[in-house]
Structures are given as structure tokens and as C-alpha cells.
Write a protein that holds these residues in place. Structure first.
Motif, PDB file in Angstrom:
ATOM      1  N   ARG A  51       0.830  -1.205   0.000  1.00 52.41           N
ATOM      2  CA  ARG A  51       0.000   0.000   0.000  1.00 52.41           C
ATOM      3  C   ARG A  51       0.866   1.258   0.000  1.00 52.41           C
ATOM      4  O   ARG A  51       0.628   2.189  -0.775  1.00 52.41           O
ATOM      5  N   SER A  52       1.870   1.288   0.836  1.00 48.99           N
ATOM      6  CA  SER A  52       2.730   2.463   0.929  1.00 48.99           C
ATOM      7  C   SER A  52       3.496   2.697  -0.368  1.00 48.99           C
ATOM      8  O   SER A  52       3.645   3.839  -0.824  1.00 48.99           O
ATOM      9  N   LEU A  53       3.983   1.617  -0.974  1.00 49.11           N
ATOM     10  CA  LEU A  53       4.721   1.751  -2.230  1.00 49.11           C
ATOM     11  C   LEU A  53       3.816   2.277  -3.343  1.00 49.11           C
ATOM     12  O   LEU A  53       4.215   3.139  -4.141  1.00 49.11           O
ATOM     13  N   ILE A  54       2.597   1.750  -3.409  1.00 47.40           N
ATOM     14  CA  ILE A  54       1.669   2.173  -4.461  1.00 47.40           C
ATOM     15  C   ILE A  54       1.251   3.622  -4.267  1.00 47.40           C
ATOM     16  O   ILE A  54       1.320   4.439  -5.193  1.00 47.40           O
ATOM     17  N   MET A  55       0.824   3.955  -3.058  1.00 50.47           N
ATOM     18  CA  MET A  55       0.287   5.282  -2.823  1.00 50.47           C
ATOM     19  C   MET A  55       1.326   6.381  -3.052  1.00 50.47           C
ATOM     20  O   MET A  55       1.007   7.459  -3.552  1.00 50.47           O
ATOM     21  N   SER A  56       2.553   6.095  -2.736  1.00 49.23           N
ATOM     22  CA  SER A  56       3.593   7.112  -2.885  1.00 49.23           C
ATOM     23  C   SER A  56       3.991   7.333  -4.341  1.00 49.23           C
ATOM     24  O   SER A  56       4.701   8.298  -4.647  1.00 49.23           O
ATOM     25  N   HIS A  57       3.567   6.451  -5.226  1.00 49.58           N
ATOM     26  CA  HIS A  57       3.951   6.580  -6.635  1.00 49.58           C
ATOM     27  C   HIS A  57       2.761   6.866  -7.557  1.00 49.58           C
ATOM     28  O   HIS A  57       2.899   6.838  -8.786  1.00 49.58           O
ATOM     29  N   LEU A  58       1.589   7.145  -6.994  1.00 54.08           N
ATOM     30  CA  LEU A  58       0.424   7.456  -7.835  1.00 54.08           C
ATOM     31  C   LEU A  58       0.654   8.720  -8.651  1.00 54.08           C
ATOM     32  O   LEU A  58       0.166   8.845  -9.779  1.00 54.08           O
ATOM     33  N   ARG A  59       1.404   9.681  -8.109  1.00 56.12           N
ATOM     34  CA  ARG A  59       1.678  10.913  -8.856  1.00 56.12           C
ATOM     35  C   ARG A  59       2.495  10.625 -10.114  1.00 56.12           C
ATOM     36  O   ARG A  59       2.399  11.350 -11.114  1.00 56.12           O
TER      37      ARG A  59
ATOM     38  N   ALA B  92       4.105  -3.530 -11.229  1.00 60.95           N
ATOM     39  CA  ALA B  92       5.517  -3.218 -10.962  1.00 60.95           C
ATOM     40  C   ALA B  92       5.843  -3.432  -9.485  1.00 60.95           C
ATOM     41  O   ALA B  92       6.889  -4.006  -9.143  1.00 60.95           O
ATOM     42  N   VAL B  93       4.969  -2.970  -8.589  1.00 64.16           N
ATOM     43  CA  VAL B  93       5.195  -3.148  -7.155  1.00 64.16           C
ATOM     44  C   VAL B  93       5.258  -4.627  -6.802  1.00 64.16           C
ATOM     45  O   VAL B  93       6.098  -5.063  -5.995  1.00 64.16           O
ATOM     46  N   LYS B  94       4.402  -5.415  -7.402  1.00 64.43           N
ATOM     47  CA  LYS B  94       4.379  -6.849  -7.122  1.00 64.43           C
ATOM     48  C   LYS B  94       5.701  -7.522  -7.503  1.00 64.43           C
ATOM     49  O   LYS B  94       6.136  -8.493  -6.873  1.00 64.43           O
ATOM     50  N   ARG B  95       6.376  -6.981  -8.537  1.00 67.17           N
ATOM     51  CA  ARG B  95       7.615  -7.591  -9.034  1.00 67.17           C
ATOM     52  C   ARG B  95       8.878  -6.856  -8.560  1.00 67.17           C
ATOM     53  O   ARG B  95       9.988  -7.227  -8.921  1.00 67.17           O
ATOM     54  N   PHE B  96       8.712  -5.835  -7.745  1.00 66.72           N
ATOM     55  CA  PHE B  96       9.825  -4.992  -7.339  1.00 66.72           C
ATOM     56  C   PHE B  96      10.768  -5.728  -6.372  1.00 66.72           C
ATOM     57  O   PHE B  96      10.326  -6.363  -5.412  1.00 66.72           O
TER      58      PHE B  96
END
Length: 296
Positions: A64-72, A102-106
Motif C-alpha cells: 500500500r505504501s509503495l503504491i500510494m507514494s507513486h500514484l503521482r 511493478a510493485v508486485k515484481r519490485f
């Protein structure tokens, strides 16, 4: 729209996280963009920590944190594709799916920041959406066509028609054939057109009026088939009903591939006058027409 269910599952539910799958959930696209711009950015250490927690422990809060911080980042990339006439919210929506993948494979241990790794996945999802929805008929299927589709508009000055020199320059820069550039330019300059005229205006000259092939109409196909039969087996049967001299005259005058015999040539062969050969020929044709009409 179909999403990667495993990727979507990475984001817990709250108002903004729900908007990842539907940017319009916050009311307007402007409200969504304003909200994601206020999301805090992660430091490199935080990003690495969240990445390891997700990779090693399937930590959904880390995802969640990784996704939300990269929505911009998705908003910024999606803005680059507004020129294709597709809704901004849909472009962002598809880009968000790419971000989740991308987050899932990071893997933070590879020494690459998520922002660099995610760009490829975000653009890939947006590219697929644009190609699939830009026109009713898909304009790009091969790798070379996709490359041309997303570069040709940028490289075309003010939307003008390309001259041969410009076509060669673009083909050289993109490493494709000049004919591929020409073909894509034609595809992109066209527009969707209905096959039939609108119901309310039947006088419009629609493509159905000139694309249909009357030669394939069933009655004409049957008629042509019967005609072919008469010209082959039917004609041969009718010829066999003639006497030997009449057959020889008709074949020599009309059915030879190596030239047509003259009346005088046949007159010399049979020892009669040219006028007599003409009379025999006329009588043979009358019998042939009668035999063919009976066969039909």
C-alpha cells in the motif's frame, strides 16, 4: 475492465486506495490528482524496507505504501498520452494497474529505485489501452507498428504530410522500413466510418453501397456456374453431335489456340469452295445453338 486481481489485492481499501482502480471515485479527476499530489514520497531507505517486507512476507501494508507514494508518477505519465483523445481518468486507471504490477515484481536488492522500474510497466499498460481503444479497428499489432504509432505523431511537424526525405529520416531513426512509415501515416490519418448509413439519413452514400460485390450474389454465382458448364462439357457434347466435317470446320475456325483457319484454307482441305465452307459453318452453329439451349 479486467485487472490483474493479484495486483489489485495488494491495496487495502480506503477512499484513496479505492480510487486507484477508479480515479473518478473521488468525484472529479481534478480532485483525484490533487489528492495523489499530497501523498508523501518515500525515502530510499523506506522504499527498500517496504520492498523487502512485501517480497519476503507478503506485507500488504508495505505494498500500500509503495503504491500510494507513486500514484503521482502515473498521473504524470498518463498526461503524456492525452493527445490520443482518450479520457484522462481511463489513462490513469490503466497506468495504476501497471504500477501495481511493478510493485508486485519490485526487488529493492537490485539497486534500482521503484520509480525507474515502474515506468516500463505503467507505459506498457497505457500503450496497450491506447492501441486497443484509439480506433475501432486496431492500427498497430506488430512491434514495429507500435513503435511507429507512438513516435510518428511526435516526429511529424504540425501534423503535416511527410515528404520522402522525412520518411527516410524517421525510418532510419526508428530502425524500420520506409514503407512501414508510409503505411502507418495512412492508418493514423484515417478515421472510423460506419459500414451502413445512419438510420435517420438513409440517403448518405455509405461504404456498404460500394463495398458489396454483386458478382458474389447467389443467383449470379449459379448463373456463372451453369455458363461455365455449357462452355466446357456442354459445348463438347454439342460438338460431338455434329458430323466429322462440321466438327473439323468449327474447331479449326474458332477453337484453335494456334490461330484461326480461314475459309480458303478449309476449302482447299476439303476440295470445295470457300462459300460452301461458310454454309457448312452456319449450319453447324445453328445445330450447336439448339443443342446448347436443350442442355440448359
Amino acid at each position: 475492465m479486467t485487472y490483474d486481481t493479484q495486483a489489485v489485492a495488494l491495496a487495502p481499501s480506503n477512499d484513496l486506495v479505492a480510487a486507484v482502480a477508479n480515479p473518478g471515485a473521488l468525484g472529479t479527476i481534478e480532485a483525484y490528482i490533487s489528492a495523489v499530489q499530497r501523498m508523501p514520497m518515500l525515502t530510499a531507505e523506506q522504499e527498500a524496507e517496504y520492498g523487502r517486507n512485501l517480497r519476503d512476507h507478503d506485507d500488504l501494508e508495505a505494498a500500500r505504501s509503495l503504491i500510494m507514494s507513486h500514484l503521482r508518477l502515473v498521473v504524470s505519465i498518463a498526461r503524456q498520452y492525452l493527445g490520443y483523445g482518450l479520457p484522462h481518468a481511463d489513462l490513469i486507471q490503466e497506468g495504476n494497474v501497471g504500477l501495481m504490477k511493478a510493485v508486485k515484481r519490485f526487488d529493492p536488492d537490485r539497486g534500482v529505485r521503484l520509480v525507474s522500474f515502474a515506468v516500463h510497466w505503467i507505459k506498457a499498460e497505457i500503450h496497450e489501452y491506447v492501441v486497443r481503444n484509439w480506433r475501432m479497428v486496431k492500427v498497430a499489432t506488430t512491434k514495429a507498428q507500435r513503435k511507429l504509432f507512438f513516435n510518428l505523431r511526435r516526429m511529424t511537424p504540425d501534423g503535416q504530410t511527410l515528404d520522402p526525405e522525412q520518411i527516410d529520416d524517421i525510418a532510419r531513426e526508428l530502425n524500420v522500413r520506409p514503407q512501414d512509415v508510409t503505411e502507418m501515416e495512412v492508418r493514423m490519418s484515417g478515421h472510423d466510418m460506419g459500414l451502413d448509413a445512419p438510420v435517420e439519413d438513409e440517403d448518405i452514400y455509405a461504404p456498404i453501397s460500394y463495398l458489396s460485390d454483386d458478382d458474389l450474389e447467389p443467383s449470379r454465382v449459379l448463373e456463372q456456374r451453369d455458363n461455365d458448364h455449357l462452355q466446357s462439357s456442354g459445348l463438347e457434347s454439342a460438338l460431338e453431335a455434329l458430323d466429322e466435317r462440321s466438327q473439323r470446320i468449327v474447331r479449326a475456325r474458332w477453337l484453335q489456340d494456334d490461330g484461326t483457319a480461314t475459309l480458303h484454307d478449309l476449302a482447299g482441305e476439303f476440295g470445295v469452295s470457300a462459300e460452301r465452307i461458310r454454309q457448312i459453318e452456319a449450319a453447324a452453329f445453328k445445330k450447336l445453338r439448339l443443342a446448347l439451349a436443350t442442355a440448359a
